[in-house]
Design an enzyme around this catalytic site. Structure first.
Site, PDB file in Angstrom:
ATOM      1  N   CYS A   1       1.605   0.687  -0.860  1.00 47.83           N
ATOM      2  CA  CYS A   1       1.005   1.921  -1.399  1.00 47.83           C
ATOM      3  C   CYS A   1       1.308   3.157  -0.552  1.00 47.83           C
ATOM      4  CB  CYS A   1      -0.498   1.741  -1.534  1.00 47.83           C
ATOM      5  SG  CYS A   1      -0.926   0.356  -2.591  1.00 47.83           S
TER       6      CYS A   1
ATOM      7  N   GLU B   1       6.114   1.117  -5.465  1.00 51.58           N
ATOM      8  CA  GLU B   1       6.261  -0.261  -5.000  1.00 51.58           C
ATOM      9  C   GLU B   1       6.465  -1.142  -6.214  1.00 51.58           C
ATOM     10  OE1 GLU B   1       2.959  -2.771  -4.241  1.00 51.58           O
ATOM     11  OE2 GLU B   1       1.688  -1.061  -3.743  1.00 51.58           O
TER      12      GLU B   1
ATOM     13  N   HIS C   1      -6.945   6.047   0.632  1.00 49.83           N
ATOM     14  CA  HIS C   1      -6.213   5.241  -0.339  1.00 49.83           C
ATOM     15  C   HIS C   1      -7.247   4.333  -1.010  1.00 49.83           C
ATOM     16  CE1 HIS C   1      -3.775   2.337  -2.272  1.00 49.83           C
ATOM     17  NE2 HIS C   1      -4.199   1.363  -1.487  1.00 49.83           N
TER      18      HIS C   1
END
Ligand code: ACO
Length: 477
Positions: A115, A81, A282
């Site tokens: 993400c 990203e 995450h």
């Protein structure tokens, strides 16, 4: 064919900043970053590092270490990203490595959504192995990101690094089962986004982003459980019809026993948290992982009508969605889940604590951390994975370690020593380096970034120049 993860390489810059020193520098209350966010150190890039150099380094180290013939690679996918170009993918930079081999038949480009990119890349790759286009060989998935934030509360949740994963047949770490064990939650929100192409900083609504993250967990877990149940029911039905139930099986005296078994089978059809040896999330900062595990425990209590001492039944009357940002609910379930957190989750926080948020690589950094801790003991374990990208893109899936991941253990075991040998930079210099990235000097062409050998790993790729035509030139130190 057991397609999955064969080998993993983690790359991070040589420099880092201490979160404890940052607390003093930012003049926040002592412990806010180290205890409050559970972060220890944070990686960041120097002027001559970008997401291409991180990817080049991770990719080359993986390929060299495994002595991989690049003619045997048919797919390379990147998750990021923090692109350096709106059109040209980072993947195309990696094609430099293929020049000698003459292999240009390499599918894949960059995957972008906060993400989530590396998970998208990994899922695409696994699908490719099962597609009619698969013609043998290997694939490589690379996550590469630089997480830097404008001055303020989000800045200590930065980080940076790249992870390269070799994917192929007969892998030790595989996706368990097929579609039944993958759930996703995609939706539209504005919790975190990067609309300004001239800036590396996101626009982030921190509180909202935590709410969106938990919304994704709620929905992914609910769908995951439904799909798991259906998938088991289908297998059961197949076994009953497909195998043909012979006369003897149907005899009356066995009927009773069968019913008993049915009941316990039906229990086994349902997924619950005890069915995973580890759960990885995450991780933008490690406190988020604590919150996430607490949330899963709340969902388990709510959905399964569990009776847990000290939890008032009144709480069940509150709609689930209203409890996501409710501190008192979070605190109750953080307490309830504390023991299992220590057993199943805590050790997966190591890379994030040391390098910060790896963005697309964060979940796979958690996997690396777990393997650093577990080593051979990881064999046979079942790992529930939750991948989140703001905006919202998220998935939950199960990994199974079907045999000892010797290569991965070997590669991971070297990481702590490498982390120890990094160079600590003081917060003043760190802030100045970030400031330089913001100012015009960085944008005047040709641009020759300043750098010093002592702040670079030996034999690593760096950005030598951005020329008059904005082309990036990379060299090795
Ligand atoms: N000692 C110990 N703990 C402390 C101290 C202290 N002196 N001071 C604060 N804390 C605790 C707080 O209680 C809180 O912990 P808790 O949530 O367990 O109660 C924690 O430290 C953080 O403090 P807050 O006041 O909540 O922090 P703030 O609101 O300033 O910033 C935030 C936190 C919103 C996460 C910010 O860092 C941010 O915006 N980060 C980027 C967004 C992000 O990462 N979102 C996650 C999902 S999206 C993604 O992956 C990018």
């Amino acid at each position: 064919m057991n397609f999955g993860i064969i080998d993993i390489e983690l790359y991070f810059p040589k420099v880092y900043v201490s979160q404890s020193e940052l607390e003093d520098y930012d003049n926040v209350s002592k412990g806010k970053y180290t205890i409050g966010l559970l972060q220890t150190n944070m990686s960041f890039p120097l002027e001559n590092e970008d997401t291409v150099t991180l990817a080049l380094n991770a990719f080359e180290r993986l390929v060299t270490r495994s002595n991989l013939d690049l003619n045997s690679v048919g797919r390379v996918e990147v998750g990021t990203e923090s692109s350096v170009d709106k059109s040209k993918s980072i993947k195309t930079h990696l094609m430099k490595f293929f020049e000698k081999s003459g292999n240009n038949d390499v599918l894949g480009v960059d995957n972008i959504n906060a993400c989530y990119g590396a998970t998208a890349a990994l899922l695409n790759t696994i699908n490719w192995f099962h597609s009619p286009f698969y013609d043998g060989g290997y694939a490589i998935v690379v996550s590469t990101d630089i997480a830097i934030y404008a001055k303020g509360p989000a800045r200590p949740t930065g980080g940076c690094g790249a992870i390269a994963m070799l994917i192929g047949p007969d892998a030790p770490i595989v996706f368990e089962k097929g579609h039944g064990y993958l759930s996703s939650y995609f939706s539209h929100d504005w919790d975190f986004y990067k609309p300004k192409m001239s800036s590396s900083y996101p626009i982030v609504d921190g509180r909202l982003s935590i709410g969106c993250y938990l919304e994704a967990i709620d929905n992914c877990y609910e769908t995951f459980k439904k799909k798991y149940y259906l998938s088991h029911q289908n297998t059961k039905k197949k076994n009953e019809t497909g195998n043909g139930i012979n006369e003897t099986q149907m005899e009356k005296e066995k009927e009773k026993e069968k019913k008993k078994k049915e009941k316990s089978k039906s229990k086994n059809c349902k997924f619950d948290l005890n069915k995973a040896d580890h759960v990885l999330f995450h991780s933008p900062f490690n406190k988020m992982v604590v919150k996430s595990w607490a949330r899963l425990n709340y969902l388990e209590w709510y959905d399964n009508d569990l009776d847990i001492e000290g939890i008032q039944e009144e709480l069940r009357k509150k709609p689930k969605s209203q409890t996501r940002t409710d501190r008192s609910v979070e605190n109750i379930f953080r307490k309830v889940s504390n023991q299992t957190y220590k057993k199943k989750i805590e050790k997966s926080n190591y890379i994030c604590a040391q390098c910060g948020n790896l963005y697309t690589g964060a979940l796979y950094g958690a996997l690396i951390s777990l393997i650093i801790d577990q080593k051979e003991k990881i064999t046979g374990k079942r790992i529930l994975m939750f991948s989140y990208g703001s905006g919202i893109a998220s998935s939950m899936f199960l990994l199974k370690v079907r045999k000892c991941p010797t290569k991965i253990i070997e590669s991971c075991s070297k990481i702590p020593e490498r982390l120890e040998s990094r160079t600590k930079i003081n917060p003043e210099t760190y802030s100045e380096i970030l400031k330089n990235r913001e100012n015009d000097k960085f944008k005047q062409l040709p641009y020759n970034p300043e750098w010093q050998n002592k702040y670079m790993w030996q034999n690593s790729w760096y950005l030598k120049q951005i020329d008059e035509k904005c082309r990036r030139v990379y060299e090795k130190s």
